[in-house]
Design an enzyme around this catalytic site. Structure first.
Site, PDB file in Angstrom:
ATOM      1  N   LYS A  57      48.614 -43.459  17.861  1.00 23.23           N
ATOM      2  CA  LYS A  57      48.931 -44.928  17.285  1.00 23.23           C
ATOM      3  C   LYS A  57      50.190 -44.633  16.367  1.00 23.23           C
ATOM      4  O   LYS A  57      50.177 -43.623  15.531  1.00 23.23           O
ATOM      5  CB  LYS A  57      47.889 -45.291  16.472  1.00 23.23           C
ATOM      6  N   ASP A  91      51.405 -49.963  16.434  1.00 25.05           N
ATOM      7  CA  ASP A  91      50.697 -50.917  15.308  1.00 25.05           C
ATOM      8  C   ASP A  91      51.400 -51.559  14.492  1.00 25.05           C
ATOM      9  O   ASP A  91      51.455 -50.882  13.370  1.00 25.05           O
ATOM     10  CB  ASP A  91      49.663 -50.099  14.740  1.00 25.05           C
ATOM     11  N   LYS A 101      51.537 -55.019  13.556  1.00 23.45           N
ATOM     12  CA  LYS A 101      50.877 -56.256  13.382  1.00 23.45           C
ATOM     13  C   LYS A 101      51.879 -57.271  13.396  1.00 23.45           C
ATOM     14  O   LYS A 101      52.034 -57.722  12.111  1.00 23.45           O
ATOM     15  CB  LYS A 101      50.112 -55.988  11.950  1.00 23.45           C
ATOM     16  N   ASP A 137      55.452 -63.421  13.195  1.00 18.46           N
ATOM     17  CA  ASP A 137      56.760 -64.001  12.948  1.00 18.46           C
ATOM     18  C   ASP A 137      56.896 -65.370  13.713  1.00 18.46           C
ATOM     19  O   ASP A 137      56.156 -65.618  14.584  1.00 18.46           O
ATOM     20  CB  ASP A 137      57.881 -63.248  13.156  1.00 18.46           C
ATOM     21  N   THR A 185      40.646 -55.901   6.846  1.00 20.80           N
ATOM     22  CA  THR A 185      39.440 -55.454   6.159  1.00 20.80           C
ATOM     23  C   THR A 185      39.809 -55.403   4.662  1.00 20.80           C
ATOM     24  O   THR A 185      38.865 -55.123   4.132  1.00 20.80           O
ATOM     25  CB  THR A 185      39.040 -54.011   6.722  1.00 20.80           C
ATOM     26  N   ARG A 239      43.064 -39.712   9.576  1.00 18.63           N
ATOM     27  CA  ARG A 239      43.075 -38.599   8.614  1.00 18.63           C
ATOM     28  C   ARG A 239      42.091 -37.546   8.881  1.00 18.63           C
ATOM     29  O   ARG A 239      42.264 -36.432   9.286  1.00 18.63           O
ATOM     30  CB  ARG A 239      42.817 -38.802   7.139  1.00 18.63           C
TER      31      ARG A 239
HETATM   32  O1  C5P Z   1      43.071 -42.373   8.271  1.00 18.40           O
HETATM   33  P1  C5P Z   1      42.181 -43.436   8.916  1.00 18.40           P
HETATM   34  O2  C5P Z   1      41.078 -43.011  10.090  1.00 18.40           O
HETATM   35  O3  C5P Z   1      41.370 -44.232   7.881  1.00 18.40           O
HETATM   36  O4  C5P Z   1      43.169 -44.344   9.632  1.00 18.40           O
HETATM   37  C1  C5P Z   1      42.762 -45.534  10.041  1.00 18.40           C
HETATM   38  C2  C5P Z   1      43.924 -46.101  10.891  1.00 18.40           C
HETATM   39  O5  C5P Z   1      43.502 -47.279  11.372  1.00 18.40           O
HETATM   40  C3  C5P Z   1      45.297 -46.381   9.903  1.00 18.40           C
HETATM   41  O6  C5P Z   1      46.450 -46.158  10.674  1.00 18.40           O
HETATM   42  C4  C5P Z   1      44.978 -47.802   9.716  1.00 18.40           C
HETATM   43  O7  C5P Z   1      46.352 -48.658   9.655  1.00 18.40           O
HETATM   44  C5  C5P Z   1      44.395 -48.315  10.535  1.00 18.40           C
HETATM   45  N1  C5P Z   1      43.663 -49.630  10.438  1.00 18.40           N
HETATM   46  C6  C5P Z   1      42.511 -49.381   9.343  1.00 18.40           C
HETATM   47  N2  C5P Z   1      41.861 -50.683   9.020  1.00 18.40           N
HETATM   48  C7  C5P Z   1      42.099 -51.763   9.560  1.00 18.40           C
HETATM   49  C8  C5P Z   1      42.940 -51.980  10.708  1.00 18.40           C
HETATM   50  C9  C5P Z   1      43.799 -50.780  11.014  1.00 18.40           C
HETATM   51  O8  C5P Z   1      42.277 -48.508   8.859  1.00 18.40           O
HETATM   52  N3  C5P Z   1      41.335 -52.798   9.340  1.00 18.40           N
END
Ligand code: C5P
Length: 243
Positions: A34, A60, A62, A65, A124, A215
Site C-alpha cells: 500500500k 491509498d 482517499k 474532490d 476511525t 508497522r
Molecule cells: O502501522 P499500521 O498497521 O497501524 O498501519 C495501518 C495502515 O492502515 C496505515 O497506512 C493507515 O493509513 C491505514 N488505515 C488505518 N485506519 C483506517 C484506515 C486506514 O490505520 N481507518
C-alpha cells in the site's frame, strides 16, 4: 483470493530509498503493498513502480474532490497499473460514479486491469461527537451504513471498514463486495496508535477480505518472516466457516 492475496503491507515511509528497502526486505511475500500520501508525495509514480515489483499496488490517497478531478486522478492511477484505489464515499454518488467510469475507460485504453475501487466510509479517528460537528446527527453506525449503501448503489467494489464492522456489513452486502480492514495486530504486537485492533484470524472470520498492516510487519526485524506469519494466521482463519 488465496491467503497471500489477502494481505496488504503499508509502505508508510518518507522516501523512495526507504520504500525500496522495505520492498526488498518483504521479498515478495505479501500480495499487496500500500502506497499512501506520504510516499506518493515524496516519490510520485516511481513509488508505484517500486511497490509493484513483486506485489499488486494499493494506492491509498482517499480521493475526495469534484467528479472531474477525481476521474482524472483515477484515470492516471489506472494507466500506471494501480490495482486498488480508495475514495471517500462522502464525496457523493456523482464523484464515485465518475471514478468508476474513468477506471473502466482508462483500463480499456491502457490495456491495464481496472483497479478495485473501495470507498472510505467514516475514518476511525472520528466518533459520534466529531461527526455531529460536521453535521451528521445519527452517529458513526448510521453514517457507515448509509455510505456502504451509497457505495453499492454506484457499483463500487467495496469499502474500508474496521474488523468490528465487518460482520454486520458482510451480512448486509453478501459475498461479492470487498471489505478492506486496517488496524490488524498479532497477539504479540504493540497496538501503536490503533485504538481498536483485531487479530488476522478475527478479521477474516468476521468477513474481511483484505487486511492492511503497517508497522508490525514493516518494522519487524525480519519483515518477510512477519508477513509469512500473518499469512499463516489468515489461512487458519479461512479454514473456519465465516459468519
Ligand atoms: O502501522 P499500521 O498497521 O497501524 O498501519 C495501518 C495502515 O492502515 C496505515 O497506512 C493507515 O493509513 C491505514 N488505515 C488505518 N485506519 C483506517 C484506515 C486506514 O490505520 N481507518
Amino acid at each position: 483470493m488465496n491467503a497471500r492475496e489477502r494481505l496488504a503491507v503499508a509502505l508508510d515511509v518518507p522516501s523512495l530509498d526507504e520504500a525500496r528497502r522495505v520492498e526488498e526486505a518483504l521479498g515478495g511475500v505479501p500480495g499487496w503493498l500500500k502506497v499512501g500520501a506520504e510516499l506518493f508525495g515524496a516519490a510520485g509514480p516511481e513509488a508505484i513502480r517500486v511497490a509493484g515489483r513483486r506485489a499488486r499496488v494499493f494506492l491509498d490517497l482517499k480521493l475526495h474532490d469534484i467528479p472531474n478531478q477525481v476521474a482524472r486522478a483515477v484515470a492516471v492511477a489506472t494507466a500506471n497499473g494501480v490495482g486498488m484505489l480508495t475514495l471517500h464515499a462522502a464525496g457523493g454518488a456523482a464523484m464515485l460514479a465518475a471514478a468508476r467510469d474513468a477506471a473502466d475507460e482508462s483500463a480499456a485504453r491502457s490495456g491495464r486491469q481496472r483497479p478495485i475501487l473501495v470507498g472510505v466510509t467514516v475514518l476511525t479517528s472520528l466518533d459520534d461527537t466529531a461527526l455531529k460537528e460536521v453535521g451528521v446527527r445519527d452517529g458513526v453506525a448510521g453514517q457507515v451504513a448509509r455510505l456502504v449503501e451509497l457505495a453499492r448503489s454506484v457499483r463500487l467494489d467495496g469499502v474500508v471498514c474496521s474488523a468490528r464492522e465487518s460482520a454486520a456489513i458482510r451480512r448486509r452486502v453478501g459475498p461479492d463486495f470487498t471489505l478492506v480492514t486496517p488496524g490488524i495486530r498479532g497477539l504479540a504486537d504493540a497496538c501503536d496508535d490503533q485504538a481498536r485492533t483485531a487479530t488476522p484470524g478475527e478479521a477474516i472470520r468476521a468477513g474481511s477480505d483484505l487486511l492492511v498492516m503497517g508497522r508490525p510487519i514493516a518494522r519487524a526485524s525480519d519483515p518477510a518472516e512477519a508477513a509469512a506469519a500473518v499469512i499463516a494466521e489468515i489461512e487458519a482463519g479461512l479454514g473456519v466457516p465465516q459468519g
